[in-house]
Design an enzyme around this catalytic site. Sequence first.
Site, mmCIF file in Angstrom:
data_model
loop_
_atom_site.group_PDB
_atom_site.id
_atom_site.type_symbol
_atom_site.label_atom_id
_atom_site.label_comp_id
_atom_site.label_asym_id
_atom_site.label_seq_id
_atom_site.Cartn_x
_atom_site.Cartn_y
_atom_site.Cartn_z
ATOM 1 N N PHE A 220 -13.079 -63.905 -56.424
ATOM 2 C CA PHE A 220 -11.631 -63.861 -56.244
ATOM 3 C C PHE A 220 -11.111 -62.457 -56.570
ATOM 4 O O PHE A 220 -11.423 -61.908 -57.624
ATOM 5 C CB PHE A 220 -10.951 -64.902 -57.155
ATOM 6 C CG PHE A 220 -9.448 -64.851 -57.058
ATOM 7 C CD1 PHE A 220 -8.803 -65.182 -55.879
ATOM 8 C CD2 PHE A 220 -8.680 -64.446 -58.146
ATOM 9 C CE1 PHE A 220 -7.416 -65.116 -55.782
ATOM 10 C CE2 PHE A 220 -7.298 -64.381 -58.057
ATOM 11 C CZ PHE A 220 -6.675 -64.714 -56.870
ATOM 12 N N GLN A 221 -10.344 -61.913 -55.676
ATOM 13 C CA GLN A 221 -9.768 -60.565 -55.790
ATOM 14 C C GLN A 221 -10.831 -59.473 -55.971
ATOM 15 O O GLN A 221 -10.579 -58.457 -56.612
ATOM 16 C CB GLN A 221 -8.717 -60.499 -56.911
ATOM 17 C CG GLN A 221 -7.476 -61.319 -56.555
ATOM 18 C CD GLN A 221 -6.268 -61.039 -57.450
ATOM 19 O OE1 GLN A 221 -6.417 -60.698 -58.614
ATOM 20 N NE2 GLN A 221 -5.075 -61.200 -56.904
#
Lengths: 579, 194
Positions: A131-132
């Site tokens: 994530f990210q």
Amino acid sequence: MTTQAAKIIYDEEPGSPPSKISGAQAVMEALVREKAEIIFGYPGGAIMPVYDALYSYQDRITHVMTRHEQGAVHAAQGFARATGAVGVCIATSGPGATNLITGLADAYMDSTPLVCITGQVASPLLGTDAFQETDIIGISLPVTKWNYQVRCADEIPHILSKAFYIARSGRPGPVLVDIAKDAQFAATAPIDKSVAFIRSYQPKPDVNYDLLKEAAALINRSERPFILFGQGVILGKAETEFRRFVEKSGIPAAWTLLGASALDSDHPLNVGMLGMHGNYAPNLLTNACDLLIALGMRFDDRVTGDVKRYAQKAAVIHIDIDASELNKVVTADVPIHGDLKQALPELTHWVEEGTHTEWVNRFAGLYQEERVSVIDPELFPSKPGLTMGEVVRRISERTNGDAIVVTDVGQHQMVAGRYFRFKESKNLITSGGLGTMGFGLPAGIGAKLGRPEKTVITIIGDGGFQMTLQELGTILQTGVALKIVILNNNFLGMVRQWQELFFEGRYSSTEMVNPDFVTIATGYHIKAEKVTRRSQLDRAIDNLLEHDGPCLLEAVVEKEDNVFPMVPAGASVSEVRLT
Amino acid sequence: MKNPYTIVILTENHIGLLHRVVTVFTRLRLNIESIAASESQFEGVHRYTLVIHETEENAQKVVKQLEKQIEVIKASFFREAELIYREIALYKLSMARVLENEKINSVLHQHDARILLIKNEFVIVEKTGTKIETQALYEALEPYEILEFVRSGRVALTPASDEILEAFRHLQRQQDDPLVIEEKRYACTAPSAN
């Protein structure tokens, strides 16, 4: 992943230095050591340990939370350009990091020293599409002077010190340090580290004195020498050395947009701006001079026009701190790799005192032509609508030139560069090489925070203002007393001008339906005023400057004014047009 | 006029540096004809050898841009005559065809090539030389059915120039400099992610 990370260990005994600190604290310690007292940023998941550490350093580091990471990086640029120090900004991983790219590219083009710190997913997650997660090292590589990914806390003191050293030395530029989240958490020894040496990097070239003598001999033989100066004079802190050189040699000197303010606008040998919308004489006479002396500039295409028909009769002396600029665009007869601060005194020593009266008078004569057909109608218009030039002239007069002018990109930028009378170095902050719309407002915030004692005025178009107007929120939160002047022609004026001149007036997607800027500013509790008539202008500018705090002035200007003179793209500088 | 130029680059041995080096070529739209990278005789210093077919002006520009990279120690370009250079080529030939035609030994001898491996189905031949020489052997071996062929990037030494040698001497002299020792001490010690 964080379970593996060592716990942050705080002081064992009050007052004694901690034996272990977290990587995030090491980041703070490095910022304190580098005297980064004002930094810009935006928090997020992967940078949270750094923000947590920041909480305990608020007495030593002021963090300005912008409303977008692009705002943070432009603000850091404005800060760096106004102060000469390294600008610092912080962002999280993924979108936080990618939002920095425009600012990095801008800073790389315009040689602005920046250290950008980005959070990164924890190192065990790297390469897993976490994530990210984004490969910001790969993405930022072509737009950074150097970048590095930190995966263990022990590296932090060294790498950050190295980052500052690289950013500020030699030809300055932006550096990005990406720090994995586990490295921010992990414990490390507090090390006081200062890097001032990298074996593969020589920021300060040894100037070849023989070449300087050769250059001086060329200058002494020349009948029509012409100095072109760029931001290298400012970045090299060589303004005094430069002025001495100009005054002793008596040679007319013209500036690139980024070189503006390195020499007083009113200096008798300052013959104006070079390039596409520069002054008439310096463009036209580039092809009449017999010697070009290019100092700390890089022959951008906006300066040279058609290179094949540029400075055709001239020998060229080129001094730059970046060897890769020499012979890149224009082949120099005497290319000198060096720092102006070191090279200019030596050159001045060998140059004979001179006055090139007849040659300087040619510049003056052409200036009169430009004054009559372009400058006076722009600065003292007789038509009913306001011109951009008269607004800039009025600001210049009311501040007596004692202000930092920050601009965005487009017509207003050229007008501000042309007509503000600069008195002090570093007083024009503008996006030159990259031409980044949206630069002006956040850069103005950074400049004012860096130089709170100065009047800082951002002059901006209606298009550029709307690219980063969310930063009004930053002004609201910090109370930074930035003065904003929107020159509103309800058009993307420069593109419209090109459409008029080169695309048969086909105004494709350039006319803007604009919001009420006064209402928008007021919504952010920023005092604002709008003027449409000449009779209101002086008073409104006084109000803007006298107000104790941030203030916005919208000046509605003529919709379809053009900026002249102009060297059309692809034309020779001697084909500069007055109309 | 375009000519082959060999670019020799000495760099710190850091992750991602090849990416940075290649980006310089990409920006100038220069096609890299061949590339070889390995550690040099100097610990921690990598040596890249690249070949481009370009104008001398562009070769000069690319070298300056390379030297601008922080971790590039030295970059130089050389004309063909200034170098001793070699490539290595491997050829996998069909055993059936080799058996049919007994002249193979004289072909290999003629081209100063040698057999590395013999299996029931194929023979692997090695030849070291310039591209022209490895190509000549390729053509000579075509009758033996080349099942697979691979040619390495060029490696080169520079007898005509002291530039590279001087860079190494400089590194050597710096070895005992406290600043270099300090720099090495703090050089990346991060464990690999995986």
